[in-house]
Design an enzyme around this catalytic site. Structure first.
Site, PDB file in Angstrom:
ATOM      1  CB  SER A 244     -22.567  33.325  50.165  1.00 30.29           C
ATOM      2  OG  SER A 244     -21.564  34.053  49.960  1.00 30.29           O
ATOM      3  CE  LYS A 245     -20.895  31.408  57.577  1.00 31.09           C
ATOM      4  NZ  LYS A 245     -20.871  30.074  56.810  1.00 31.09           N
TER       5      LYS A 245
END
Ligand code: GLU
Length: 480
Positions: A244-245
């Protein structure tokens, strides 16, 4: 084979999407089939045209070209509705007038009564309205959802990655296929579109695996051929959690901006969950098309290793020819606002610089940063390196640099002569070559690490090398 990539334009093209697109593309190219794009833009609130552009640009940058015009899911709305009506007419789906509040109340009651399962609750609630009454209310304009009537039994498919996979239909809720506002849900739209596009193989992320039995049931109920399905392992961050980010760059465009080459990115993506079965790591696009196979796709998650991507990119840079390296570097510098006219370096020196920096750079952005002391002035000296090479013995360092300057002034300007002169100087003074090279390197570049010192001299040329040496002598005498 007809394959497709079906991104939702609710964000940029991220690593997971790019990997899915690549695997589908490889299979299509390998089999001489078609690779299609479908933009799943039915979620009007979250879909953005700029995301469509970013996704298409990301694919083009990677060299993943598609066949036929991209399909926009929103254009299929009438077909989605008519497919839902077809199922309704065939008795494979039913109208549901239950409101959300009613459903929530009934679910709470069921949980409280300890009946355990709520899987068939919507069916029970909807059954309170007999079909005739339902039709009447619908004709009178009352809103209703359409739910698929999940048949008893099990749904089994031979997953192209996981092998035989089965779901007990009893665990599948009668899912909504058409919402009360007349919009189709994901599962209906995907099946309707994949059938319409004559998709033969659906290859997508593991996060869709629980949708697959629902979709297979829909194909069967609609009387359509069921495609083959393969589910790719999730991409994990180094901490073992879904990428994810949090884990840094995720959008493909961000990797491009960091100086990753598209060929390296493709190679890296291909190895996220797939292996050629040997320990080879560098595979060109052509080799990937030839050798890719779903049988060699891993079942478990694939870890995204940023250091490996950088290493791989460095390998691709090392394999480029010098003129190409120089041209790419010019492009990156231009993007950073440094046009050719501002480069303080003749063409042959620029070429030499690019070749010398290539093995030291994992990306062209790094290379552009390393090129600063050559394409422009040295603005300051690395303090730690200056303490070590100059300030400990200022008089000695200044004397060494003066001797170097004199030799630079008279030597023939070619590598072998320069090497002879500087090594001779070291021998004369009874010191190791490093005691000559390091003070000089700092004077010429301002930093403690650079390509070989003779490369540096040849890149800068005699005049600039002498000027920088003199400036360092002055600096050593006037600071501290
Ligand atoms: N639009 C879905 C997604 O972005 C993909 C649908 C599919 O591949 O079936 O996750």
């Amino acid at each position: 084979m007809r394959l497709r990539f079906a991104p939702s334009p609710t964000g940029y093209l991220h690593v997971g999407g790019a990997r899915t697109a690549l695997f589908n593309w490889l299979l299509a190219r390998q089999s001489g089939g078609a690779f299609l794009l479908r933009i799943e833009d039915t979620d009007r609130n979250r879909s953005r045209p700029e995301h469509v552009d970013a996704i298409l640009n990301g694919l083009m940058w990677l060299g993943i070209g598609w066949d036929e015009e991209p399909v926009h899911q929103a254009d299929g709305l009438e077909r989605h509705r008519s497919d839902a009506m077809r199922l309704l007419d065939a008795g494979r789906a039913y109208r549901d007038f239950t409101t959300q509040a009613e459903f929530a109340r009934a679910r709470d009651d069921a949980v409280e009564a300890g009946t355990g399962t709520v899987a068939r609750l919507s069916r029970e609630l909807a059954a309170r309205v007999p079909p005739d009454e339902g039709r009447r209310r619908a004709e009178a304009g009352e809103a209703f959802a359409v739910r698929f009537l999940v048949p008893d039994g099990v749904t089994v498919w031979d997953d192209l990655v996981h092998g035989a996979t089965r779901f007990d239909n009893g665990q599948i809720d009668d899912f909504v296929i058409l919402r009360s506002d007349g919009t189709p849900t994901y599962n209906l739209a995907v099946v309707s579109d994949d059938a319409d596009m004559e998709i033969t193989h659906v290859v997508r992320g593991d996060d869709h695996i629980s949708n697959t039995p629902k979709q297979i049931l829909l194909y069967e109920a609609l009387g359509e051929d069921v495609p083959a399905f393969g589910h790719l392992p999730m991409i994990l961050g180094p901490d073992g959690k879904r990428l994810s980010k949090r884990h840094g760059a995720q959008a493909v465009g961000a990797f491009r901006d960091e100086g990753i080459l598209p060929e390296a990115m493709v190679n890296f993506l291909a190895l996220l969950g797939w292996s050629p079965g040997t320990d080879e790591e560098l595979l060109s696009g052509g080799e990937l098309v030839e050798r890719f196979s779903l049988e060699r796709v891993l079942k478990k998650g694939a870890v995204f290793d940023q250091a490996k991507l950088l290493w791989m990119n460095g390998q691709y840079i090392a394999r480029m020819d010098p003129a190409e390296i120089a041209a790419t570097l010019r492009g990156v510098l231009a993007d950073e606002g440094i046009r050719d006219s501002k480069l303080d370096l003749p063409e042959h020196a620029f070429l030499r610089m690019a070749a010398a920096l290539a093995p030291r750079s994992r990306t062209f952005v790094e290379m552009a940063a390393l090129s600063r002391p050559y394409i422009g002035p040295v603005r300051d000296y690395n303090p730690k390196a200056a303490r070590k090479a100059w300030y400990r013995d200022r008089d000695g360092a200044a004397a060494v640099l003066r001797a170097i300057r004199d030799r630079l002034a008279s030597a023939r300007w070619e590598e072998s002569t320069l090497a002879e002169e500087l090594r001779g100087l070291a021998a004369e003074r009874g010191v190791g070559a490093g005691k000559i090279f390091q003070p000089l390197r700092l004077a010429l570049t301002g930093v403690p690490a650079s390509p070989g010192i003779f490369d540096v001299l040849l890149i800068l040329g005699r005049e600039r090398s002498i000027r920088r040496t003199e400036r360092a002598i002055q600096h050593i005498g006037t600071t501290g």
